[in-house]
Design a protein around this motif. Structure first.
Motif, mmCIF file in Angstrom:
data_model
loop_
_atom_site.group_PDB
_atom_site.id
_atom_site.type_symbol
_atom_site.label_atom_id
_atom_site.label_comp_id
_atom_site.label_asym_id
_atom_site.label_seq_id
_atom_site.Cartn_x
_atom_site.Cartn_y
_atom_site.Cartn_z
ATOM 1 N N ALA A 33 52.195 68.524 50.751
ATOM 2 C CA ALA A 33 52.265 68.423 49.239
ATOM 3 C C ALA A 33 52.436 67.021 48.921
ATOM 4 C CB ALA A 33 53.780 69.234 48.864
ATOM 5 N N ALA A 34 51.791 66.931 47.801
ATOM 6 C CA ALA A 34 51.396 65.489 47.160
ATOM 7 C C ALA A 34 52.029 65.096 45.997
ATOM 8 C CB ALA A 34 49.943 64.909 47.289
ATOM 9 N N GLY A 35 52.931 66.140 45.333
ATOM 10 C CA GLY A 35 53.457 65.850 44.042
ATOM 11 C C GLY A 35 52.494 66.454 42.995
ATOM 12 N N GLN A 36 52.951 66.789 41.683
ATOM 13 C CA GLN A 36 52.099 67.132 40.547
ATOM 14 C C GLN A 36 51.228 68.440 40.989
ATOM 15 O OE1 GLN A 36 49.961 63.818 39.087
ATOM 16 N NE2 GLN A 36 51.927 62.716 38.555
ATOM 17 N N ALA A 37 51.777 69.440 41.513
ATOM 18 C CA ALA A 37 51.027 70.423 42.121
ATOM 19 C C ALA A 37 49.735 70.229 42.751
ATOM 20 C CB ALA A 37 50.839 71.619 40.717
ATOM 21 N N THR A 38 49.875 69.446 43.589
ATOM 22 C CA THR A 38 48.542 68.952 44.415
ATOM 23 C C THR A 38 48.863 68.795 45.884
ATOM 24 O OG1 THR A 38 47.886 67.634 42.580
ATOM 25 C CG2 THR A 38 46.986 66.987 44.880
ATOM 26 N N LEU A 39 47.931 69.346 46.830
ATOM 27 C CA LEU A 39 48.044 69.249 48.155
ATOM 28 C C LEU A 39 47.125 68.209 48.851
ATOM 29 C CD1 LEU A 39 48.966 71.045 50.513
ATOM 30 C CD2 LEU A 39 47.173 72.382 50.359
ATOM 31 N N SER A 40 47.588 67.533 49.726
ATOM 32 C CA SER A 40 46.888 66.292 50.298
ATOM 33 C C SER A 40 46.528 66.743 51.745
ATOM 34 C CB SER A 40 47.686 65.068 50.175
ATOM 35 O OG SER A 40 47.131 64.011 50.907
ATOM 36 N N VAL A 41 45.183 66.788 51.578
ATOM 37 C CA VAL A 41 44.449 67.213 53.264
ATOM 38 C C VAL A 41 43.842 66.043 53.771
ATOM 39 C CG1 VAL A 41 43.356 68.964 54.340
ATOM 40 C CG2 VAL A 41 44.362 69.324 52.313
ATOM 41 N N THR A 42 44.059 65.646 55.106
ATOM 42 C CA THR A 42 43.525 64.586 55.679
ATOM 43 C C THR A 42 42.798 64.966 56.922
ATOM 44 O OG1 THR A 42 45.252 62.941 54.948
ATOM 45 C CG2 THR A 42 43.887 62.394 56.685
ATOM 46 N N ASN A 43 41.711 64.426 57.327
ATOM 47 C CA ASN A 43 41.109 64.914 58.522
ATOM 48 C C ASN A 43 41.282 63.699 59.376
ATOM 49 O OD1 ASN A 43 39.094 65.075 60.509
ATOM 50 N ND2 ASN A 43 37.404 64.948 59.273
ATOM 51 N N ARG A 44 42.037 63.948 60.517
ATOM 52 C CA ARG A 44 42.497 62.830 61.382
ATOM 53 C C ARG A 44 41.412 62.778 62.549
ATOM 54 N NH1 ARG A 44 48.047 63.856 63.257
ATOM 55 N NH2 ARG A 44 47.952 61.776 64.035
ATOM 56 N N GLY A 45 40.274 63.744 62.735
ATOM 57 C CA GLY A 45 39.384 63.567 63.740
ATOM 58 C C GLY A 45 38.189 62.645 63.481
ATOM 59 N N ASP A 46 37.437 62.835 64.432
ATOM 60 C CA ASP A 46 36.035 61.906 64.398
ATOM 61 C C ASP A 46 34.859 62.529 63.779
ATOM 62 O OD1 ASP A 46 35.962 63.153 66.735
ATOM 63 O OD2 ASP A 46 35.888 61.244 68.055
ATOM 64 N N GLU A 47 35.076 63.817 63.591
ATOM 65 C CA GLU A 47 34.105 64.681 62.933
ATOM 66 C C GLU A 47 34.378 65.140 62.004
ATOM 67 O OE1 GLU A 47 31.580 64.170 66.474
ATOM 68 O OE2 GLU A 47 31.005 65.264 64.645
ATOM 69 N N VAL A 81 43.727 68.412 46.361
ATOM 70 C CA VAL A 81 43.567 69.819 46.048
ATOM 71 C C VAL A 81 44.632 70.223 45.100
ATOM 72 C CG1 VAL A 81 43.009 72.131 46.697
ATOM 73 C CG2 VAL A 81 42.189 70.358 48.387
ATOM 74 N N PRO A 82 44.232 70.504 43.931
ATOM 75 C CA PRO A 82 45.170 71.187 43.141
ATOM 76 C C PRO A 82 45.818 72.691 43.520
ATOM 77 C CG PRO A 82 43.449 70.435 41.802
ATOM 78 C CD PRO A 82 43.189 70.440 43.242
ATOM 79 N N TYR A 83 46.845 72.945 43.308
ATOM 80 C CA TYR A 83 47.484 74.294 43.727
ATOM 81 C C TYR A 83 46.572 75.442 43.226
ATOM 82 C CZ TYR A 83 51.942 72.086 45.760
ATOM 83 O OH TYR A 83 52.731 71.312 46.323
ATOM 84 N N GLN A 112 38.362 74.776 65.592
ATOM 85 C CA GLN A 112 38.941 75.229 64.468
ATOM 86 C C GLN A 112 40.407 75.368 64.551
ATOM 87 O OE1 GLN A 112 36.851 79.334 64.951
ATOM 88 N NE2 GLN A 112 38.809 80.010 64.314
ATOM 89 N N GLY A 113 41.113 75.480 63.495
ATOM 90 C CA GLY A 113 42.629 75.498 63.658
ATOM 91 C C GLY A 113 43.030 75.795 62.264
ATOM 92 N N THR A 114 44.424 76.038 62.173
ATOM 93 C CA THR A 114 45.043 76.316 60.755
ATOM 94 C C THR A 114 46.406 75.424 60.649
ATOM 95 O OG1 THR A 114 44.389 78.410 60.649
ATOM 96 C CG2 THR A 114 46.230 78.174 59.335
ATOM 97 N N VAL A 115 46.748 74.798 59.674
ATOM 98 C CA VAL A 115 47.973 74.154 59.575
ATOM 99 C C VAL A 115 48.416 74.705 58.217
ATOM 100 C CG1 VAL A 115 49.081 71.959 58.756
ATOM 101 C CG2 VAL A 115 46.856 71.963 60.217
ATOM 102 N N VAL A 116 49.954 75.424 58.398
ATOM 103 C CA VAL A 116 50.653 75.676 57.390
ATOM 104 C C VAL A 116 51.623 74.727 56.715
ATOM 105 C CG1 VAL A 116 52.381 77.468 56.789
ATOM 106 C CG2 VAL A 116 50.501 78.231 58.336
ATOM 107 N N VAL A 117 51.550 74.491 55.757
ATOM 108 C CA VAL A 117 52.238 73.440 54.774
ATOM 109 C C VAL A 117 53.164 74.064 53.889
ATOM 110 C CG1 VAL A 117 50.365 73.204 53.246
ATOM 111 C CG2 VAL A 117 51.977 71.225 53.620
ATOM 112 N N GLN A 118 54.359 73.492 53.477
ATOM 113 C CA GLN A 118 55.313 73.752 52.553
ATOM 114 C C GLN A 118 54.699 73.171 51.339
ATOM 115 O OE1 GLN A 118 58.108 75.982 53.201
ATOM 116 N NE2 GLN A 118 57.038 76.019 55.125
ATOM 117 N N LEU A 119 55.110 73.826 50.101
ATOM 118 C CA LEU A 119 54.244 73.440 48.908
ATOM 119 C C LEU A 119 55.430 72.869 48.000
ATOM 120 C CD1 LEU A 119 51.759 76.243 48.044
ATOM 121 C CD2 LEU A 119 51.315 74.181 48.970
#
Length: 119
Positions: A33-47, A81-83, A112-119
């Motif tokens: 969660a990045a504040g202001q009802a926004t989710l921050s998603v980062t690609n940490r891979g090399d693809e 990404v806005p909520y 592939q995978g899934t990450v669950v994040v707290q809002l």
């Protein structure tokens, strides 16, 4: 006994030297969660990864992704990404599921995978 342990350790180190240096699938994508009802998603891979963000408590039939229908995040990039853009989001939801895919040149899922994040 000690000889076996040393031999096993040496064998393990030899295999580690030949292993694929890419991140484990549970570490390719970081979401928070990045504040202001926004989710921050980062690609940490090399693809590049393609993501679909949804409410994990709602059953989604045939949920999947293709390179043309999901948000693309380049290697090392972050998107916000806005909520309101989360699939099946209802104000007050506590979590979001960030499902991600890596596709090979033929369009087949390579990881592939899934990450669950707290809002």
């Amino acid at each position: 006994m000690l000889t076996r342990l040393v031999a096993a350790a040496a064998l393990g180190l030899a295999f580690a030297g030949c292993s694929d240096p890419t991140l484990p699938t549970d570490e390719w994508v970081r979401a928070r969660a990045a504040g202001q009802a926004t989710l921050s998603v980062t690609n940490r891979g090399d693809e590049p990864v393609h993501v679909l963000i949804s409410d994990p408590t709602v059953l989604a039939l045939m949920m999947g992704c293709t390179p043309t229908m999901c948000t693309r995040i380049g290697a090392g990039q972050t998107v916000r990404v806005p909520y309101a853009q989360i699939e099946n989001y209802t104000p007050g939801d506590a979590q979001a599921a960030v499902s991600w895919w890596v596709f090979d040149d033929g369009g087949t899922t390579a990881a592939q995978g899934t990450v669950v994040v707290q809002l």
